[in-house]
Enzyme design. Structure first.
Site, PDB file in Angstrom:
ATOM      1  N   THR A  31       9.175  26.883  -0.300  1.00  9.04           N
ATOM      2  CA  THR A  31      10.208  27.641   0.155  1.00  9.04           C
ATOM      3  C   THR A  31      10.676  27.232   1.701  1.00  9.04           C
ATOM      4  OG1 THR A  31       9.171  29.636  -1.084  1.00  9.04           O
ATOM      5  CG2 THR A  31      10.685  30.067   0.970  1.00  9.04           C
ATOM      6  N   ASP A  87       6.020  21.193  -0.294  1.00 11.59           N
ATOM      7  CA  ASP A  87       6.571  22.477   0.461  1.00 11.59           C
ATOM      8  C   ASP A  87       6.731  21.997   1.931  1.00 11.59           C
ATOM      9  OD1 ASP A  87       7.045  25.029   1.007  1.00 11.59           O
ATOM     10  OD2 ASP A  87       4.952  26.075   0.453  1.00 11.59           O
ATOM     11  N   GLY A  88       7.636  22.930   2.654  1.00  8.57           N
ATOM     12  CA  GLY A  88       7.569  22.814   4.237  1.00  8.57           C
ATOM     13  C   GLY A  88       6.412  23.301   4.918  1.00  8.57           C
ATOM     14  N   ALA A  89       6.650  23.037   6.130  1.00  7.02           N
ATOM     15  CA  ALA A  89       5.834  23.417   6.854  1.00  7.02           C
ATOM     16  C   ALA A  89       6.213  23.768   8.363  1.00  7.02           C
ATOM     17  CB  ALA A  89       4.612  22.433   7.199  1.00  7.02           C
ATOM     18  N   ASP A  90       5.940  24.712   9.082  1.00  9.29           N
ATOM     19  CA  ASP A  90       6.509  25.266  10.728  1.00  9.29           C
ATOM     20  C   ASP A  90       5.945  24.279  11.485  1.00  9.29           C
ATOM     21  OD1 ASP A  90       8.041  27.236   9.493  1.00  9.29           O
ATOM     22  OD2 ASP A  90       6.277  28.330   8.986  1.00  9.29           O
ATOM     23  N   LYS A 100       2.326  27.852   8.175  1.00 10.98           N
ATOM     24  CA  LYS A 100       3.436  28.269   7.275  1.00 10.98           C
ATOM     25  C   LYS A 100       3.505  29.370   7.311  1.00 10.98           C
ATOM     26  CE  LYS A 100       3.145  26.161   3.304  1.00 10.98           C
ATOM     27  NZ  LYS A 100       4.621  26.069   3.385  1.00 10.98           N
ATOM     28  N   GLY A 102       7.145  30.864   8.120  1.00 11.89           N
ATOM     29  CA  GLY A 102       8.096  31.315   8.674  1.00 11.89           C
ATOM     30  C   GLY A 102       9.424  32.024   7.882  1.00 11.89           C
ATOM     31  N   GLU A 109       2.641  30.928  -1.229  1.00 16.09           N
ATOM     32  CA  GLU A 109       2.886  29.349  -0.947  1.00 16.09           C
ATOM     33  C   GLU A 109       1.151  28.938  -0.966  1.00 16.09           C
ATOM     34  OE1 GLU A 109       6.564  28.774   1.958  1.00 16.09           O
ATOM     35  OE2 GLU A 109       4.512  29.305   2.862  1.00 16.09           O
ATOM     36  N   LYS A 127       8.556  19.092  13.840  1.00 15.81           N
ATOM     37  CA  LYS A 127       7.353  19.778  13.336  1.00 15.81           C
ATOM     38  C   LYS A 127       5.881  19.296  13.279  1.00 15.81           C
ATOM     39  CE  LYS A 127      10.109  23.163  11.539  1.00 15.81           C
ATOM     40  NZ  LYS A 127      11.512  22.418  11.528  1.00 15.81           N
TER      41      LYS A 127
END
Length: 232
Positions: A31, A87-90, A100, A102, A109, A127
């Site tokens: 996400t 996935d993304g990461a903050d 993660k 945000g 997740e 990041k």
């Protein structure tokens, strides 16, 4: 770095990560703003190249985006494994500890990630940090007694802030819980903090993802680069 430059780096990382998804795979789709570019590329490959795979998503937002391309999405309990989750990461540091959540999807997740054979994060270069914690740490809490949990966090010096939307209403997760962001500035002992948070009654999950990720694909002005976790 302006938003257009940052988006270009996110897109480059997303396109590179999409190469990891092959025919017949079960892929976890994360996400966030970087993952959106990943799903766009997977959707393009599905429609133009005939890529066929099954997705398990970490939020209803990602599910809707993937299904708009005709990608098959199933519930996590309908699969016996997930080949790779992207996935993304903050934030992520050199020890592969990350923050993660945000996008308020940290619980789903983490559930998808812990049931995956391989975990890959896609981020832009901003990041990657020396020490995590500058980005506020999300903690998912149940609404009942949330104020009491916030008081406990305040007493511990965690500087908690209940996350609100643009209308001033509490942000709700896909499980209808609240998100409390901890403004810690830096986290020197992430494992101890993780244990303290998860042992606080009322906390459902926290956004610390510690030594879980196998690879991080970083959108860099010179082209995507890969950080590989040698401890996994």
């Amino acid at each position: 770095m302006d938003k257009a430059q940052q988006d270009a780096l996110k897109k480059a990382a997303g396109i590179e990560a999409a190469k990891l998804v092959e025919n017949g795979m079960i892929a976890g789709l994360g996400t966030g703003s970087t993952v959106k570019f990943l799903v766009d590329e997977l959707g393009r490959r599905h429609q133009e190249e005939g890529l066929e795979f099954t997705g398990v998503t970490t939020s209803r937002r990602t599910q809707a985006q993937a299904e708009s391309y005709g990608i098959k999405i199933v519930d996590i309990d309908d699969v016996d494994h997930i080949d790779v989750t992207i996935d993304g990461a903050d934030e992520v540091d050199k020890n592969f500890n990350g923050i993660k959540g945000g996008g308020a999807a940290l619980l789903w997740e983490k559930i998808v990630a812990t049931n995956s054979n391989q975990i890959v994060w896609i981020v832009d270069e901003s990041k990657v940090v020396d020490t995590i914690g500058k980005f506020p740490l999300p903690v998912e809490v149940i609404p009942f007694g949330a104020g009491q949990v916030i008081k406990k966090f305040e007493a511990r010096g965690y500087k908690p802030v209940l996350r609100l939307d643009a209308d001033g209403k509490e942000v709700r997760t896909d499980e209808n819980n609240f998100v409390v962001d901890l403004h810690l500035e830096r986290i020197d002992h992430p494992q101890e903090l993780a244990e303290d948070l998860i042992n606080t009654v009322g906390v459902v999950e926290h956004g610390l993802f510690l030594n879980m990720v196998d690879k991080v694909i970083v959108g860099d002005p010179n082209g995507p680069r890969v950080m590989t976790n040698a401890n996994k």
